[in-house]
Enzyme design. Structure first.
Site, PDB file in Angstrom:
ATOM      1  N   ASP A   7      14.763  -3.915  -8.828  1.00 15.45           N
ATOM      2  CA  ASP A   7      13.896  -3.455  -7.737  1.00 15.45           C
ATOM      3  C   ASP A   7      13.036  -4.402  -6.965  1.00 15.45           C
ATOM      4  OD1 ASP A   7      11.574  -2.188  -6.283  1.00 15.45           O
ATOM      5  OD2 ASP A   7      10.684  -1.337  -8.461  1.00 15.45           O
ATOM      6  N   HIS A  26      14.128   1.312  -9.080  1.00 14.60           N
ATOM      7  CA  HIS A  26      12.923   1.887  -8.345  1.00 14.60           C
ATOM      8  C   HIS A  26      13.164   3.423  -8.375  1.00 14.60           C
ATOM      9  CE1 HIS A  26       9.389   1.619  -5.639  1.00 14.60           C
ATOM     10  NE2 HIS A  26       9.744   2.647  -5.284  1.00 14.60           N
ATOM     11  N   SER A  65       5.076   3.198  -7.147  1.00 19.31           N
ATOM     12  CA  SER A  65       5.238   2.869  -5.799  1.00 19.31           C
ATOM     13  C   SER A  65       4.303   2.745  -4.949  1.00 19.31           C
ATOM     14  CB  SER A  65       6.588   3.533  -5.222  1.00 19.31           C
ATOM     15  OG  SER A  65       7.144   2.832  -3.932  1.00 19.31           O
TER      16      SER A  65
END
Length: 305
Positions: free
Chosen positions: A247, A277, A151
């Site tokens: 995601d 995610h 991320s």
């Protein structure tokens, strides 16, 4: 593919809790909530764990069992540059340490909004320079160095790769970019429209993160904030880019992989179908996350062998 049943059940349980969304919480409360969701994982045993200082940046060093010298993996945690810390990255750091048999250096970079762009990138770059000079103290081989993150941490791994190419630093053999944030300008991708709510990470959360980290539009166009917007991606280390089907960041991660390939960088793209995610830190609690973690570690180990 349909959403994985484990994640479907998890999302339904979270919806029943009816708690306020992250964007409605004070930052310190959001940080504590994330620590509760991603606690430390001492049950994933490694050789040794040591907290130390990398030229002013706190880091946690994970040593494998054995004598070494071990390859070195820099770990930059996720959390939108706002939440997340050494605690929330503990499980994935331990998994990579064990499975790759690598010295893992997890970086506790400064967080926004107290420290906005480029503080996180600068800290990760500084810690990586330190690792290049000091990994041998922990039986690490800085000649076999990879940058990894998920991320916002994937963003930082991509950014530090560019910074080292541009400014100098230790040679980097590999980038592991797990559902990376790559673009702070375009939020109009199909994956934002398809997955911007109901799948843990929301479009509103991403705007919240970006507004804390880089509220200035000019900063967001800087490739050290949005690596996809770099004019030149040549000369970067080989990369593995992993995305999740459900995601909002899926398309920008895959666009970055495509841009790397067009620039002549060796890159492998893996879309994890049915997943959301966050899977990289969930292999202890979600069986579906075990395979992609193992796959990432296998490829990372091969690249550093």
């Amino acid at each position: 593919m349909p959403l994985n049943p484990e994640y479907q059940a998890l999302l339904e349980q979270m919806a029943q809790l009816e708690g306020p969304p992250l964007v409605d919480l004070p930052v310190d409360v959001g940080r504590q909530m994330y620590r509760t969701m991603q606690p430390e994982a001492p049950e994933i045993e490694v050789g040794a764990v040591l907290d130390t200082d990398a030229d002013g940046v706190p880091v946690r060093v994970y040593q494998p069992v054995g004598d070494g010298p071990f390859p070195v993996v820099m770990m930059y945690h996720g959390g939108g540059w706002v939440i997340g810390d050494l605690t929330t990255a503990d499980a994935q750091s331990r998994e990579v340490c064990r499975q790759v048999e690598a010295l893992v250096i997890s970086v506790d970079y400064r967080l926004a909004p107290e420290h906005r762009f480029p503080a996180a990138a600068d800290d990760c770059y500084a810690a990586t320079l330190w690792a290049g000079q000091n990994a041998h103290r922990f039986r690490g081989d800085p000649g076999r160095l990879a940058l990894a993150g998920d991320s916002a941490g994937g963003n930082l791994a991509a950014v530090v790769s560019q910074m080292i190419r541009d400014k100098g630093g230790p040679a980097v053999a590999y980038q592991l970019l797990v559902y990376p944030v790559t673009d702070g300008v375009n939020f109009d991708t199909p994956s934002y429209h398809e997955n911007g709510q109901d799948y843990m990470l929301t479009a509103d959360s991403m705007h919240w993160f970006w507004n804390h980290y880089a509220p200035n539009a000019e900063d967001r166009r800087n490739p050290y904030a949005s690596p996809l917007l770099a004019e030149d991606l040549t000369g970067l280390p080989a990369a593995l880019v992993m995305t999740a089907e459900y995601d909002p960041l899926r398309d920008e991660g895959e666009a970055y992989a495509e841009a790397l390939a067009k620039a002549g960088v060796e890159v492998e793209l893996i879309r994890c179908d049915g997943l959301i995610h966050g899977f990289f830190g969930q292999s202890r609690t979600v069986q579906a996350a075990v395979e992609p973690m193992g796959r990432a570690c296998k490829l990372l180990k091969a690249a550093l062998s």
